[in-house]
Scaffold this active site. Sequence first.
Site, PDB file in Angstrom:
ATOM      1  N   THR A  89       0.848  -1.203   0.000  1.00  0.00           N
ATOM      2  CA  THR A  89       0.000   0.000   0.000  1.00  0.00           C
ATOM      3  C   THR A  89       0.878   1.246   0.000  1.00  0.00           C
ATOM      4  OG1 THR A  89      -1.853  -1.069   1.083  1.00  0.00           O
ATOM      5  CG2 THR A  89      -1.706   1.315   1.341  1.00  0.00           C
ATOM      6  N   TYR A 142       5.911  -1.418   7.761  1.00  0.00           N
ATOM      7  CA  TYR A 142       5.439  -0.025   7.823  1.00  0.00           C
ATOM      8  C   TYR A 142       6.619   0.930   7.634  1.00  0.00           C
ATOM      9  CZ  TYR A 142       3.016   4.091   9.752  1.00  0.00           C
ATOM     10  OH  TYR A 142       2.451   5.333   9.938  1.00  0.00           O
TER      11      TYR A 142
HETATM   12  P1  NAD Z   1      -5.847   5.195   9.798  1.00  0.00           P
HETATM   13  O1  NAD Z   1      -5.466   3.766   9.865  1.00  0.00           O
HETATM   14  O2  NAD Z   1      -6.930   5.690  10.665  1.00  0.00           O
HETATM   15  O3  NAD Z   1      -6.203   5.629   8.300  1.00  0.00           O
HETATM   16  C1  NAD Z   1      -5.651   5.022   7.172  1.00  0.00           C
HETATM   17  C2  NAD Z   1      -6.756   4.844   6.141  1.00  0.00           C
HETATM   18  O4  NAD Z   1      -6.181   4.239   4.964  1.00  0.00           O
HETATM   19  C3  NAD Z   1      -7.879   3.931   6.611  1.00  0.00           C
HETATM   20  O5  NAD Z   1      -9.128   4.515   6.354  1.00  0.00           O
HETATM   21  C4  NAD Z   1      -7.680   2.670   5.780  1.00  0.00           C
HETATM   22  O6  NAD Z   1      -8.872   1.956   5.569  1.00  0.00           O
HETATM   23  C5  NAD Z   1      -7.073   3.235   4.508  1.00  0.00           C
HETATM   24  N1  NAD Z   1      -6.290   2.243   3.753  1.00  0.00           N
HETATM   25  C6  NAD Z   1      -5.336   1.400   4.197  1.00  0.00           C
HETATM   26  N2  NAD Z   1      -4.858   0.660   3.213  1.00  0.00           N
HETATM   27  C7  NAD Z   1      -5.517   1.045   2.091  1.00  0.00           C
HETATM   28  C8  NAD Z   1      -5.477   0.637   0.722  1.00  0.00           C
HETATM   29  N3  NAD Z   1      -4.632  -0.318   0.308  1.00  0.00           N
HETATM   30  N4  NAD Z   1      -6.310   1.228  -0.157  1.00  0.00           N
HETATM   31  C9  NAD Z   1      -7.183   2.194   0.251  1.00  0.00           C
HETATM   32  N5  NAD Z   1      -7.265   2.617   1.526  1.00  0.00           N
HETATM   33  C10 NAD Z   1      -6.439   2.046   2.428  1.00  0.00           C
HETATM   34  O7  NAD Z   1      -4.500   6.001  10.094  1.00  0.00           O
HETATM   35  P2  NAD Z   1      -4.257   7.560  10.342  1.00  0.00           P
HETATM   36  O8  NAD Z   1      -3.763   7.707  11.701  1.00  0.00           O
HETATM   37  O9  NAD Z   1      -5.409   8.334   9.881  1.00  0.00           O
HETATM   38  O10 NAD Z   1      -3.033   7.785   9.371  1.00  0.00           O
HETATM   39  C11 NAD Z   1      -3.181   8.367   8.086  1.00  0.00           C
HETATM   40  C12 NAD Z   1      -1.818   8.458   7.424  1.00  0.00           C
HETATM   41  O11 NAD Z   1      -0.940   9.240   8.235  1.00  0.00           O
HETATM   42  C13 NAD Z   1      -1.153   7.106   7.232  1.00  0.00           C
HETATM   43  O12 NAD Z   1      -0.472   7.097   5.993  1.00  0.00           O
HETATM   44  C14 NAD Z   1      -0.160   7.034   8.361  1.00  0.00           C
HETATM   45  O13 NAD Z   1       0.954   6.237   8.043  1.00  0.00           O
HETATM   46  C15 NAD Z   1       0.230   8.498   8.535  1.00  0.00           C
HETATM   47  N6  NAD Z   1       0.692   8.759   9.909  1.00  0.00           N
HETATM   48  C16 NAD Z   1      -0.205   8.805  10.950  1.00  0.00           C
HETATM   49  C17 NAD Z   1       0.279   9.006  12.233  1.00  0.00           C
HETATM   50  C18 NAD Z   1      -0.636   9.098  13.420  1.00  0.00           C
HETATM   51  O14 NAD Z   1      -0.125   9.236  14.546  1.00  0.00           O
HETATM   52  N7  NAD Z   1      -1.927   9.088  13.312  1.00  0.00           N
HETATM   53  C19 NAD Z   1       1.647   9.153  12.466  1.00  0.00           C
HETATM   54  C20 NAD Z   1       2.510   9.061  11.378  1.00  0.00           C
HETATM   55  C21 NAD Z   1       2.016   8.873  10.101  1.00  0.00           C
END
Ligand code: NAD
Length: 318
Positions: A89, A142
């Site tokens: 992904t 990841y």
């Molecule tokens: P989350 O898991 O709530 O959201 C991720 C979304 O991506 C989900 O809705 C999931 O269903 C969707 N998804 C996953 N694989 C997919 C695919 N193959 N095709 C389509 N949709 C897909 O996570 P989040 O906390 O909202 O994070 C969002 C982004 O920010 C991510 O890329 C994450 O790596 C990055 N991030 C978040 C944090 C944090 O603390 N929340 C920290 C660092 C990075």
Amino acid sequence: MKKALVFGGAGFIGSHLSAELLKDDYHVIVVDNLYTGTKANIPEGVEFLERDVTALCVADFPKVDEIYNLACPASPVHYQARPIETALTSIKGVLLSLEIARRDKAKMLHASTSEIYGDPIKHPQEEYDWGNVNTIGWRSCYDEGKRVAETLVSDYVRLYDVDARTIRIFNTYGPNMLRDDGRVISNFIVQALKGEDITIYGEGTQTRSFQYVTDLVNAVFKYMAIEKSELRRFFASVRLPIPVLNIGNPEEYTIKRLAKDVLRLIPESSSRLVFKALPSDDPKKRRPDITLAKKLLDWEPVVSLESGLKETISYFKR
Ligand code: NAD
Ligand code: UDP
């Protein structure tokens, strides 16, 4: 009306971002396979495609003005349950975003992570640090997926002059996280509300720096508002070859202190603190250096952990 694509827009951060884009009068298209996102998170007015980003190609999309690449499970529990899909992904999702940005001459934001620093050698973490990451552990799908994604963004910027910008997000929390998300703040709050044991992994001496989601979304809007030429000038002046920015709250807490704070804010809870095994490769400390973000965006986080926790507790109570 401007069109924005939000990959992962049914997830925690993507849903807040989509809501703000709608308020700004964008036509928002969310693409999400609902692995860790929910339909309930998607704000009304959004066009929703329930699809996996790894199975799509550029021709599946109309011309857009902006692309936000957030698709990727972010909780260790969920990304480790599907490690191969997670790495793919990250890689295929960013490639698709970059190709659309290249075709449409669109602005693109890539959501990277503090995990690219791994178990940091230097503290706090600066954008110049290269990281200390295991390639063969349970977190690698990841961490390494996100590292390759940053590399692809960099090469598209260098080779094709794509208007892409990367943010390295540090632990962010708030409403719209899943009840069974598995990350520390949602776990502790849900456990405290249910009167279950609060599960501290290890001795709870490891640290994290917690950012409330509205602070992150504000930074993203400011970052995306900057034009390519200005962005390039800024990053050249600070000796970084491509736009990459830490976005997080530099206040650092031990996990044990976080557990105690959550219990203090839910005084009716009957939960006790219990200590469980520390997962492998769990970073010992984490805190962003946000000097560059302050300078470029004239931004810094304004929501304290106390008030962010209160908002999040109210959300989980509802
Ligand atoms: P989350 O898991 O709530 O959201 C991720 C979304 O991506 C989900 O809705 C999931 O269903 C969707 N998804 C996953 N694989 C997919 C695919 N193959 N095709 C389509 N949709 C897909 O996570 P989040 O906390 O909202 O994070 C969002 C982004 O920010 C991510 O890329 C994450 O790596 C990055 N991030 C978040 C944090 C944090 O603390 N929340 C920290 C660092 C990075
Ligand atoms: N953690 C914990 N109890 C939990 C969930 C997480 O003690 O129920 C710890 C985890 O070991 C890590 C920190 O809290 O040290 C942050 O974990 P999270 O999964 O939220 O994010 P990440 O490790 O990716 O920063």
